[in-house]
Design a protein around this motif. Sequence first.
Motif, PDB file in Angstrom:
ATOM      1  N   PHE A  80       0.490  -1.210   0.421  1.00 29.10           N
ATOM      2  CA  PHE A  80       0.460   0.021   0.047  1.00 29.10           C
ATOM      3  C   PHE A  80       1.332   1.240   0.361  1.00 29.10           C
ATOM      4  CE2 PHE A  80      -0.135  -1.703   4.356  1.00 29.10           C
ATOM      5  CZ  PHE A  80       0.639  -0.699   5.242  1.00 29.10           C
ATOM      6  N   GLY A  81       2.094   1.123  -0.009  1.00 27.81           N
ATOM      7  CA  GLY A  81       2.846   2.304   0.089  1.00 27.81           C
ATOM      8  C   GLY A  81       3.057   3.304   1.380  1.00 27.81           C
ATOM      9  N   THR A  82       3.311   4.037   1.460  1.00 25.02           N
ATOM     10  CA  THR A  82       3.085   5.207   2.826  1.00 25.02           C
ATOM     11  C   THR A  82       1.458   5.602   2.666  1.00 25.02           C
ATOM     12  OG1 THR A  82       5.272   5.341   2.950  1.00 25.02           O
ATOM     13  CG2 THR A  82       4.398   6.276   4.535  1.00 25.02           C
ATOM     14  N   ILE A  83       0.864   5.525   4.093  1.00 27.72           N
ATOM     15  CA  ILE A  83       0.047   5.673   4.591  1.00 27.72           C
ATOM     16  C   ILE A  83      -0.132   7.256   5.803  1.00 27.72           C
ATOM     17  CG2 ILE A  83      -2.280   5.176   5.569  1.00 27.72           C
ATOM     18  CD1 ILE A  83      -1.990   3.066   4.214  1.00 27.72           C
ATOM     19  N   TYR A  84      -0.733   7.627   6.077  1.00 29.33           N
ATOM     20  CA  TYR A  84      -0.564   8.856   7.692  1.00 29.33           C
ATOM     21  C   TYR A  84      -1.865   8.525   7.542  1.00 29.33           C
ATOM     22  CZ  TYR A  84       3.582  10.262   5.307  1.00 29.33           C
ATOM     23  OH  TYR A  84       4.778  10.539   4.158  1.00 29.33           O
ATOM     24  N   GLY A  85      -2.176   8.340   9.414  1.00 28.26           N
ATOM     25  CA  GLY A  85      -3.271   8.482  10.057  1.00 28.26           C
ATOM     26  C   GLY A  85      -2.990   9.269  11.448  1.00 28.26           C
ATOM     27  N   ALA A  96     -11.668   2.602  25.880  1.00 25.80           N
ATOM     28  CA  ALA A  96     -10.532   1.445  25.393  1.00 25.80           C
ATOM     29  C   ALA A  96     -10.225   1.600  23.778  1.00 25.80           C
ATOM     30  CB  ALA A  96     -10.427  -0.058  26.146  1.00 25.80           C
ATOM     31  N   LYS A  97     -11.537   1.574  23.120  1.00 26.42           N
ATOM     32  CA  LYS A  97     -11.688   1.689  21.605  1.00 26.42           C
ATOM     33  C   LYS A  97     -11.105   2.254  20.699  1.00 26.42           C
ATOM     34  CE  LYS A  97     -14.042  -2.990  21.687  1.00 26.42           C
ATOM     35  NZ  LYS A  97     -13.734  -3.771  21.313  1.00 26.42           N
ATOM     36  N   LYS A  98     -10.037   2.541  20.284  1.00 22.64           N
ATOM     37  CA  LYS A  98      -9.300   3.607  18.996  1.00 22.64           C
ATOM     38  C   LYS A  98      -9.800   2.999  17.652  1.00 22.64           C
ATOM     39  CE  LYS A  98      -8.421   5.113  23.112  1.00 22.64           C
ATOM     40  NZ  LYS A  98      -8.275   6.035  23.832  1.00 22.64           N
ATOM     41  N   VAL A  99      -9.716   4.311  16.585  1.00 24.75           N
ATOM     42  CA  VAL A  99      -9.179   3.384  15.183  1.00 24.75           C
ATOM     43  C   VAL A  99      -8.185   4.631  14.884  1.00 24.75           C
ATOM     44  CG1 VAL A  99     -12.475   3.471  14.885  1.00 24.75           C
ATOM     45  CG2 VAL A  99     -11.417   5.614  14.685  1.00 24.75           C
ATOM     46  N   ILE A 100      -7.495   4.322  13.365  1.00 23.56           N
ATOM     47  CA  ILE A 100      -6.507   4.950  12.992  1.00 23.56           C
ATOM     48  C   ILE A 100      -7.687   5.695  11.627  1.00 23.56           C
ATOM     49  CG2 ILE A 100      -5.197   5.253  11.822  1.00 23.56           C
ATOM     50  CD1 ILE A 100      -3.359   2.400  13.311  1.00 23.56           C
ATOM     51  N   ILE A 101      -7.571   7.182  11.714  1.00 18.82           N
ATOM     52  CA  ILE A 101      -7.906   7.471  10.641  1.00 18.82           C
ATOM     53  C   ILE A 101      -7.483   7.939   9.691  1.00 18.82           C
ATOM     54  CG2 ILE A 101      -9.264   9.856  10.354  1.00 18.82           C
ATOM     55  CD1 ILE A 101     -11.245   7.629  11.449  1.00 18.82           C
ATOM     56  N   TRP A 102      -7.183   7.696   8.043  1.00 21.30           N
ATOM     57  CA  TRP A 102      -6.041   8.108   7.229  1.00 21.30           C
ATOM     58  C   TRP A 102      -6.746   9.402   7.059  1.00 21.30           C
ATOM     59  CZ3 TRP A 102      -7.894   8.558   1.595  1.00 21.30           C
ATOM     60  CH2 TRP A 102      -7.568   8.893   0.952  1.00 21.30           C
ATOM     61  N   ASN A 103      -5.220   9.475   6.997  1.00 22.53           N
ATOM     62  CA  ASN A 103      -4.518  11.822   6.554  1.00 22.53           C
ATOM     63  C   ASN A 103      -4.493  11.289   4.858  1.00 22.53           C
ATOM     64  OD1 ASN A 103      -4.892  14.195   7.073  1.00 22.53           O
ATOM     65  ND2 ASN A 103      -3.599  13.239   9.211  1.00 22.53           N
ATOM     66  N   PRO A 104      -5.091  11.896   3.970  1.00 22.29           N
ATOM     67  CA  PRO A 104      -4.186  12.172   2.862  1.00 22.29           C
ATOM     68  C   PRO A 104      -3.441  12.734   3.240  1.00 22.29           C
ATOM     69  CG  PRO A 104      -6.549  12.491   2.975  1.00 22.29           C
ATOM     70  CD  PRO A 104      -6.399  11.760   4.218  1.00 22.29           C
ATOM     71  N   ALA A 105      -2.384  12.685   2.386  1.00 23.52           N
ATOM     72  CA  ALA A 105      -0.982  13.492   2.163  1.00 23.52           C
ATOM     73  C   ALA A 105      -1.865  14.645   1.087  1.00 23.52           C
ATOM     74  CB  ALA A 105       0.291  13.356   1.476  1.00 23.52           C
ATOM     75  N   SER A 106      -1.552  16.337   1.191  1.00 24.35           N
ATOM     76  CA  SER A 106      -1.781  17.048   0.630  1.00 24.35           C
ATOM     77  C   SER A 106      -1.348  17.333   0.222  1.00 24.35           C
ATOM     78  CB  SER A 106      -1.969  18.021   1.447  1.00 24.35           C
ATOM     79  OG  SER A 106      -2.162  18.152   2.412  1.00 24.35           O
TER      80      SER A 106
END
Length: 106
Positions: A80-85, A96-106
């Motif tokens: 998948f290359g590089t993902i920021y989140g 205790a429940k968390k998520v990773i939200i995708w933060n697309p490079a601008s």
Amino acid sequence: MATIATLTQKADGNLEGTLATLNVTAPIALVPNTRKAKDNEPDYRVISRKNGFELGAGWNRISKTTGEEYISVSLSAPEFGTIYGNVAPAPGEDPAKKVIIWNPAS
């Protein structure tokens, strides 16, 4: 923004869960970097729970707008290359429940 991982915070400080994109589903863990010696080193290592390979890193940050702490992550793999989140609380009442939200490079 899209949710790309669901995580659960464990008593030992680890966050464990599943990274899920259109092409990849993988068990992951965000593990505190106990060897951190310099400020610019990551606060967390992102590890594949399937094979132990390091997929990325995470840094503790403070939101400029709310003042709340969060974890900024960078994940990399050939699939998948590089993902920021960013790690954020998951919907619902369980802290205790968390998520990773995708933060697309601008």
